[in-house]
Design a protein around this motif. Structure first.
Motif, PDB file in Angstrom:
ATOM      1  N   CYS A   1       0.819  -1.218   0.000  1.00 10.65           N
ATOM      2  CA  CYS A   1       0.000   0.000   0.000  1.00 10.65           C
ATOM      3  C   CYS A   1       0.852   1.268   0.000  1.00 10.65           C
ATOM      4  O   CYS A   1       0.344   2.348  -0.251  1.00 10.65           O
ATOM      5  CB  CYS A   1      -0.949   0.000   1.192  1.00 10.65           C
TER       6      CYS A   1
ATOM      7  N   CYS B   1       3.537  -0.176   7.460  1.00 12.42           N
ATOM      8  CA  CYS B   1       2.277  -0.940   7.416  1.00 12.42           C
ATOM      9  C   CYS B   1       2.581  -2.381   7.812  1.00 12.42           C
ATOM     10  O   CYS B   1       3.421  -3.043   7.211  1.00 12.42           O
ATOM     11  CB  CYS B   1       1.676  -0.877   6.020  1.00 12.42           C
TER      12      CYS B   1
ATOM     13  N   CYS C   1       1.860  -5.029   4.954  1.00 11.60           N
ATOM     14  CA  CYS C   1       2.703  -4.994   3.753  1.00 11.60           C
ATOM     15  C   CYS C   1       4.143  -5.400   4.041  1.00 11.60           C
ATOM     16  O   CYS C   1       4.820  -5.908   3.148  1.00 11.60           O
ATOM     17  CB  CYS C   1       2.641  -3.618   3.107  1.00 11.60           C
TER      18      CYS C   1
HETATM   19 ZN    ZN Z   1       0.008  -1.872   3.615  1.00 12.52          ZN
END
Ligand code: ZN
Length: 472
Positions: free
Chosen positions: A28, A33, A36
């Protein structure tokens, strides 16, 4: 209140809230994150792609892709039980031995309540549920995956992937030969708490059944003839090693290429050290599936998930269009009945596609199911037209248009016919419809006469109209 066991670390605050809705095939871009950062690049094995193409890919899933995945609960069931029983950090104890200890110190009934509370809690919070079903939702539309084996108790493969659960030999006898996705739940199911395999004694009985029972035999055939990808297991997980060794022994080392998707960078060395002949793929399991999906879409073996975008919006537009028609008295304007029944068909066609998403049956790149349905509806439409049953003709055209709308790749400028009149082409807006409806009597005389008779004979009160139930 139980005292806190210092050996179990508390989870800190999440710096960036993971977005469970994000596209799992790419990152993303948000720094830090938590989801991710698990999406580690890897070389996709050709053998797995070929197995998927030939429908010979079996997913073998453990708790790491479900309720025990990182970030779903603060503590795993194992950690939570250790804490409740006040077991110190130095004591080594397997999952099944811990569950046996829990049953001895408390009761089995309390263990089942504890498990049930955990699942109930998860279902109460959409954020937790979505996170726990991330893998399942990614798998759902992949039509090439029809067989899943799991040691998980949850019903996520049933609810999110439309899989028929096979827990007992009776389930197997009833459902083994029906088409569609199936999930073999070798450790029981949350939908039947009596079937749950948790304690060391349960494990022994379970593995005895797998060695001698019908489900075990099926699994052996399945695993000896297909490519198996293990997901959601770690090397600390006793399930994985026990299941793998049992099945490998039972099929006498005939397990063809098996893979394990795992985040442990040392997996290759660890597997070699314990003598397990299985190839590791170091990445996140959902990312692995998303990558498989992208490859299948590229090879036109499945439709992209984006095809499902905009269907709910289209459904709302049909609903609004039907409300426009509902306001007009059908006794004064009987031609409107055709729009109503056409819109029923259109909504049901869209509902069929939306409701089938989880099974992946419409995502097949060859569109066999869809084309077959569209052809059979065309056949039916002609039959009803020949018989002068215009009511059914309008419904079928609506249903078919709902299916065709799914197939249209460009939904940004959708040309969804929302209204219907016999003797006209597609009508996409109310203004055009109103103009054309004034000429309905002459556009198709026999259709107009059919619906006028229908309205006169059946509608005697203002404010009521016709509806077509969702079947033919
Ligand atoms: Zn992400």
């Amino acid at each position: 209140m139980c005292s806190r066991d210092k050996s179990i670390p508390e989870r800190g605050p999440t710096l960036v809230r993971p977005n469970p809705q994000s596209d799992d095939s790419r990152t993303c871009g948000v720094p830090g994150c938590e989801i991710c950062e698990l999406k580690k690049p890897f070389v996709f094995p050709k053998e797995i792609l070929e197995a998927a193409e030939n429908r010979k890919l079996v997913i073998f899933a453990g708790a790491g892709v479900s309720t025990e995945a990182r970030g779903v609960f603060n503590l795993t069931l194992y950690e939570d039980t250790r804490r409740e029983l006040k077991i110190g950090s130095r004591k080594k104890i397997s999952f099944s031995a811990l569950m046996s200890l829990y049953c001895r110190r408390k009761t089995r009934r309390m263990l089942l309540h504890k498990i049930k509370n955990r699942f109930d809690y998860m279902k109460k919070f959409p954020e937790i549920y979505k996170h726990a079903t991330r893998f399942h939702r990614e798998l759902s539309t992949i039509p090439c995956i029809q067989e899943i084996v799991t040691t998980n108790w949850d019903d996520h493969f049933e609810c999110e992937c439309d899989a028929t659960p096979i827990v007992t030999p009776d389930d197997f006898a009833a459902f083994s030969d029906i088409p569609g996705r199936k999930v073999f739940k070798i450790h029981g199911s949350v939908t039947n708490y009596g079937s749950i395999v948790a304690t060391a004694e349960d494990y022994q009985a379970c593995y005895r059944r797998l060695r001698t029972g019908v489900i075990g035999s099926v699994l052996k055939v399945l695993l000896s003839s297909k490519t198996v990808v293990f997901v959601g297991y770690s090397f600390q997980d006793e399930d994985f090693e026990r299941v793998y060794r049992l099945l490998n022994r039972e099929v006498r080392g005939l397990l063809p290429s098996s893979y394990i998707v795992i985040l442990d960078e040392d997996a290759k060395a660890t597997l070699a050290s314990v003598g397990i002949n299985i190839k590791p793929i170091i990445t996140d399991a959902t990312f692995f599936l998303a990558t498989l999906k992208a490859q299948l879409v590229k090879k036109k073996l499945m439709l992209p998930d984006e095809r499902y975008n905009g269907l709910e919006k289209a459904y709302e537009r049909v609903f609004e269009a039907q409300n426009n028609i509902f306001r007009i008295d059908p006794r004064r304007h009987p031609e409107n009945i055709y729009s109503l029944v056409y819109q029923d068909g259109l909504m049901h066609g869209l509902e069929d596609v939306i409701g089938s998403r989880k099974s992946g049956r419409f995502s097949d790149g060859h569109m066999l199911m869809l084309m077959h349905m569209i052809q059979s509806y065309e056949f039916l439409r002609k039959r009803y037209l020949h018989a002068g049953n215009y009511w059914e003709v309008a419904y079928i055209e609506g249903f078919r248009n709902g299916l065709l709308y799914f197939l249209s790749s460009d939904k940004k400028t959708p040309k969804l016919p929302l209204y219907y009149l016999f003797g006209c082409g597609d009508i996409t807006n109310l203004r055009d419809y109103r103009k054309l409806a004034k000429r309905a009597r002459n556009l198709h005389k026999s259709a107009y006469s059919f619906v006028s008779r229908l309205a006169a004979s059946r509608i005697h009160t203002k404010g009521v109209s016709f509806h077509h139930a969702p079947f033919l």
